[in-house]
Structures are given as structure tokens and as C-alpha cells.
Design an enzyme around this catalytic site. Structure first.
Site, PDB file in Angstrom:
ATOM      1  CG  HIS A 237      -2.746  49.101  46.831  1.00  0.00           C
ATOM      2  ND1 HIS A 237      -2.772  49.671  48.085  1.00  0.00           N
ATOM      3  CD2 HIS A 237      -4.034  48.943  46.474  1.00  0.00           C
ATOM      4  CE1 HIS A 237      -4.022  49.840  48.464  1.00  0.00           C
ATOM      5  NE2 HIS A 237      -4.811  49.408  47.503  1.00  0.00           N
TER       6      HIS A 237
HETATM    7  C1  UD1 Z   1      -8.264  45.945  45.313  1.00  0.00           C
HETATM    8  C2  UD1 Z   1      -9.340  47.020  45.522  1.00  0.00           C
HETATM    9  C3  UD1 Z   1      -8.743  48.193  46.282  1.00  0.00           C
HETATM   10  C4  UD1 Z   1      -8.117  47.723  47.574  1.00  0.00           C
HETATM   11  C5  UD1 Z   1      -7.086  46.644  47.273  1.00  0.00           C
HETATM   12  C6  UD1 Z   1      -6.462  46.127  48.557  1.00  0.00           C
HETATM   13  C7  UD1 Z   1     -10.997  47.172  43.689  1.00  0.00           C
HETATM   14  C8  UD1 Z   1     -11.458  48.005  42.577  1.00  0.00           C
HETATM   15  N1  UD1 Z   1      -9.820  47.531  44.238  1.00  0.00           N
HETATM   16  O1  UD1 Z   1      -7.268  46.499  44.496  1.00  0.00           O
HETATM   17  O2  UD1 Z   1      -9.769  49.112  46.586  1.00  0.00           O
HETATM   18  O3  UD1 Z   1      -7.471  48.823  48.206  1.00  0.00           O
HETATM   19  O4  UD1 Z   1      -7.752  45.575  46.595  1.00  0.00           O
HETATM   20  O5  UD1 Z   1      -5.473  45.202  48.314  1.00  0.00           O
HETATM   21  O6  UD1 Z   1     -11.649  46.222  44.045  1.00  0.00           O
HETATM   22  N2  UD1 Z   1      -3.074  40.072  42.578  1.00  0.00           N
HETATM   23  C9  UD1 Z   1      -2.343  38.965  42.923  1.00  0.00           C
HETATM   24  N3  UD1 Z   1      -2.799  38.180  43.941  1.00  0.00           N
HETATM   25  C10 UD1 Z   1      -3.933  38.477  44.633  1.00  0.00           C
HETATM   26  C11 UD1 Z   1      -4.681  39.600  44.260  1.00  0.00           C
HETATM   27  C12 UD1 Z   1      -4.247  40.403  43.244  1.00  0.00           C
HETATM   28  O7  UD1 Z   1      -1.318  38.673  42.346  1.00  0.00           O
HETATM   29  O8  UD1 Z   1      -4.276  37.737  45.580  1.00  0.00           O
HETATM   30  C13 UD1 Z   1      -2.565  40.956  41.504  1.00  0.00           C
HETATM   31  C14 UD1 Z   1      -3.083  40.589  40.149  1.00  0.00           C
HETATM   32  O9  UD1 Z   1      -2.092  40.894  39.217  1.00  0.00           O
HETATM   33  C15 UD1 Z   1      -4.225  41.541  39.957  1.00  0.00           C
HETATM   34  C16 UD1 Z   1      -3.720  42.784  40.674  1.00  0.00           C
HETATM   35  O10 UD1 Z   1      -2.984  42.288  41.773  1.00  0.00           O
HETATM   36  O11 UD1 Z   1      -4.532  41.756  38.619  1.00  0.00           O
HETATM   37  C17 UD1 Z   1      -4.792  43.708  41.157  1.00  0.00           C
HETATM   38  O12 UD1 Z   1      -5.746  42.988  41.951  1.00  0.00           O
HETATM   39  P1  UD1 Z   1      -7.266  43.508  42.031  1.00  0.00           P
HETATM   40  O13 UD1 Z   1      -8.038  42.700  42.988  1.00  0.00           O
HETATM   41  O14 UD1 Z   1      -7.809  43.662  40.654  1.00  0.00           O
HETATM   42  O15 UD1 Z   1      -7.114  44.985  42.582  1.00  0.00           O
HETATM   43  P2  UD1 Z   1      -6.211  45.568  43.761  1.00  0.00           P
HETATM   44  O16 UD1 Z   1      -5.194  46.449  43.139  1.00  0.00           O
HETATM   45  O17 UD1 Z   1      -5.736  44.496  44.671  1.00  0.00           O
END
Ligand code: UD1
Length: 388
Positions: free
Chosen positions: A204
Site C-alpha cells: 500500500h
Molecule cells: C496510512 C499511513 C501509513 C500506514 C497506513 C496503514 C500516513 C501518512 N500513512 O496510509 O503509514 O501504513 O495508513 O493502512 O498516515 N481510504 C479508504 N478508506 C479508509 C482509509 C483510506 O478508502 O478507511 C483510502 C482513501 O482513498 C485515502 C487512501 O486510502 O485517500 C489513503 O489513506 P490515508 O489514510 O491517507 O493513507 P494510507 O495510505 O492508508
């Protein structure tokens, strides 16, 4: 005493669970704030239920956004709450955007901040988590270290040794707590994998999934691996979106079994029985090391070098041929003996609570005596496969 924990993203929840249990056992009032960085039920609620974490006292409802938007929204929404609750200590976990945002708010309001999983460094400033780690540690009064090398990293940045407590790894507390239930769950049989070798994949990181060429190459390599051994890939929402952009046909035709994100127990059950894990997650590097399961981490570096020097982890660059070669070499490497890593013993949260409640100290020998200019890393820096 009143302690307030701020969590927001999936890897935070496994770290919160044992700390909550240990605080409650000591009669400490524990307030839990969920920022809402992760909001899908499979990324959040499932973990609260399975890990017996009480429902959060307050949800900030921050959701997705750019790093600045997410960090700012946590700060804006947390501040009034902290002013109202006035805890004696704010605990933050790991290295996600919610972590650094909460540490900033606490520090500016002159509330003591404790960082669970302090001192880890990849040295890779292109990783948002590395920025979050450095800033959070600088803002924290109590630094709870999962491994000895963390003290060397902090010492090299001039952090005084009296802030550091080498308590061990709270992820392993949760693993030890959940392993009997996970083994009873027998996820391999539920996925019709019992008896034979299989591989679990998670990817991811933006560096692996946001560039379509890199993602395509990795999916192709995993597809080739899947022609030889079953490969299960629980897909993070970020990765799901990126695979969707590549075209559904590619994912469907790759031979990989793509799954929705799994709960903690099902994932642990699958990982414990796997012949190999291919990942870019921080937590899985630690969990596979503890379990003795071979792990390939698709990254040029790691903030957890102890998993390479003392555990089962190997780094590999995100190139198809390198990943495939490393996977083929690692398959069958599983040894019945589990590595033993210092203070990864299921008691890290108890030590944290002893520091918080009793002013106990868990010193790292020699850390205080190591001035920045002669600081060295306890663990050698691992070199990824595929690096020339
Ligand atoms: C975040 C953490 C990362 C961790 C990961 C675990 C930061 C900078 N990164 O990354 O260190 O390893 O979580 O999962 O904080 N989304 C959904 N549903 C959710 C959450 C996210 O659809 O419940 C999608 C959205 O499109 C979002 C994308 O995932 O924009 C990324 O989510 P985000 O929380 O920004 O970062 P992660 O890649 O999950």
C-alpha cells in the site's frame, strides 16, 4: 490520573489495545480519541471489536485528504477537545499523520506527550512516515522504544537519554494476546489452503502503488508467483483504487486472489501459517519476524532493521524480477525456530504503564553516553536485493 490516547489509522489500533488494557488494570482514566483518518469498517471498527478496544470516546471525523489537509483537520478538531479534557498525558502511536498532528497539539498546549514506538528511522525523507516519526519524537516528553537501535537513532539527534524508555514492542503484545484465537480461527482451511504452502501479500506504500508502471510490474511478478503457489492479496483501499485505475481486467487476469482488507485475527491466522509474506507494511515485518515466517519487504530501506538482522525479513527493490527471485529463494526457508528479539515478549504495555504511573525507568545501556558525533546504529543497515 487521566491519559488521552489519539489513534486514527489501522496500524494504530493494534498498538492501542494492550496499552488500554494495562492502563485500565491500573485504574487510570483512559480517554480514546479516533481521528477518523481510517473510516472504512474493515480498516477501523473490525479492529476495535476483535482487539476488545472500548468504543472511542470521541470521533473527529477527519477522513481522507492531502497530508496537509489531514494533519490540519486533526489539529483543528483535537485542540478544543484537549482544552476541555485537560489530560495529564497524551499518548500517540506509530508514525501516521494522526500521530504527528496530535503530538503538535499536545506540545503546544503544554500537555505532556508520550510516543509509543519512538525512535525508528528509515533515513528516507521521501517517506511521509519518516517526517512524522522525527517530528513526533522531537515533540514528545516520553519516548517508548520498541528496540535498542531506536536509542542510537534518538541519541544521534541529540535527544536526552532520560526521555527514552526501552519498553519493547506493543505490536508483539497484541500478537501474543491474539495468537491462540487466531490459530483456532484456522483461516487457511477457510480459504481452502490447508496443508500446502501459500503466500500472503500486502502492498500500500505510495512508492509501490501510486506509480502505474511500478504497480503493474509488481502485479505481474506476483501473478507469475501465483502460477506456482497460491497467493492471497488482501487489498488496502489505496491499492484497490490504483488497481482500479490500471483496469479491472489486469487484476482479474493476474492469477492473484485479491481480497478485501482482513480483520486482525484472520490476517494473523493466515500469516502464522504462510510459507512467505511479501509486504511493504511496517507491522508485518515485525509480526513475521516474531513468528519465524520468511518475509520480503518491497522497499529500499526499513525503519525496522532489527527484523533483517535478528528476524526473517529481507529487503528487495520494487522490480518484478528481483521480487520474484527473492520470493522463490525465500519459499521453503521457514525454520521451526522462532527468532528471539529483546523485549518483544508481550509485556511492553505493562512497562509503558509502569513509566506513566510509577515513574519507572527502562534504560538503554550506554545510550546516554553516546554523543551525537560518535553515535552509531546498533543494527547494520540492510541492503535491498536488486541494488547494484
Ligand atoms: C496510512 C499511513 C501509513 C500506514 C497506513 C496503514 C500516513 C501518512 N500513512 O496510509 O503509514 O501504513 O495508513 O493502512 O498516515 N481510504 C479508504 N478508506 C479508509 C482509509 C483510506 O478508502 O478507511 C483510502 C482513501 O482513498 C485515502 C487512501 O486510502 O485517500 C489513503 O489513506 P490515508 O489514510 O491517507 O493513507 P494510507 O495510505 O492508508
Amino acid at each position: 490520573m487521566r491519559v488521552l490516547s489519539v489513534v486514527g489509522a489501522r496500524p494504530n489500533f493494534m498498538k492501542l489495545a494492550p496499552v488500554d488494557r494495562a492502563l485500565v488494570k491500573r485504574g487510570v482514566e483512559h480517554v480514546i480519541i479516533h481521528t477518523g483518518q481510517h473510516y472504512d469498517p474493515g480498516m477501523s471498527d473490525a479492529f476495535f471489536e476483535e482487539l476488545w478496544i472500548p468504543a472511542a470516546d470521541h470521533h473527529l471525523g477527519v477522513g481522507s485528504g492531502s497530508h496537509a489537509q489531514q494533519t490540519a483537520a486533526v489539529m483543528q478538531r483535537l485542540e478544543p477537545f484537549l482544552l476541555d479534557v485537560r489530560p495529564d498525558l497524551v499518548l500517540v502511536y506509530g508514525d501516521v499523520n494522526s500521530t504527528v498532528a496530535a503530538a503538535l497539539v499536545g506540545a503546544k498546549l503544554q500537555v505532556r506527550v508520550g510516543h509509543v514506538e519512538a525512535g525508528l528511522r528509515s533515513g528516507d525523507w521521501t517517506m511521509p512516515e519518516e517526517i512524522n516519526r522525527v517530528v513526533t519524537d522531537r515533540l514528545s516528553d516520553l519516548l517508548f522504544l520498541p528496540s535498542r537501535d531506536a536509542a542510537e537513532n534518538l541519541g544521534a539527534e541529540g535527544v536526552p537519554a532520560d526521555r527514552m524508555h526501552f519498553v519493547g514492542n506493543v505490536m508483539i503484545d497484541t500478537l501474543c494476546w491474539a495468537l491462540p484465537q487466531a490459530l483456532a480461527f484456522d483461516a487457511a482451511a477457510r480459504h481452502r489452503l490447508a496443508g500446502g504452502p501459500y503466500v500472503i501479500v500486502t502492498l500500500h506504500r505510495p512508492s509501490n502503488v501510486d506509480d502505474p508502471a511500478v504497480l503493474r510490474e509488481l502485479l505481474d511478478a506476483l501473478g507469475r508467483l501465483a502460477a506456482k503457489v497460491p497467493v492471497l492479496f488482501p487489498v488496502h483501499p489505496r491499492t484497490r483504487n490504483r488497481i482500479g485505475e490500471l483496469g479491472a481486467r489486469r487484476a482479474a487476469g493476474s492469477g492473484l486472489e485479491l481480497l478485501e482488507p482482513l480483520g486482525y485475527l484472520e490476517m494473523l491466522s493466515l500469516v502464522a501459517g504462510a510459507a512467505l509474506v511479501v509486504t511493504d507494511s511496517g507491522g508485518l515485518q515485525e509480526e513475521t519476524s516474531f513468528l519465524g515466517v520468511p518475509c520480503i519487504t518491497v522497499r529500499p530501506n526499513t525503519e525496522r532493521p532489527i527484523t533483517c538482522t535478528h528476524g526473517t525479513n529481507r529487503l528487495v527493490l520494487p522490480r518484478g524480477d528481483s521480487v520474484l527471485a527473492a520470493a522463490e529463494r525465500a519459499l521453503g526457508r521457514r525454520s521451526p525456530a522462532r527468532p528471539v528479539i529483546e523485549r518483544w515478549d508481550g509485556k511492553a504495555a505493562e512497562r509503558i504503564v509502569a513509566v506513566v504511573c510509577d515513574d519507572a525507568r527502562f534504560d538503554v545501556d550506554g545510550a546516554a553516553a553516546s554523543p551525537p558525533q560518535v553515535a552509531r546504529r546498533a543494527a547494520a543497515i540492510p541492503v535491498p536485493l536488486g541494488a547494484s
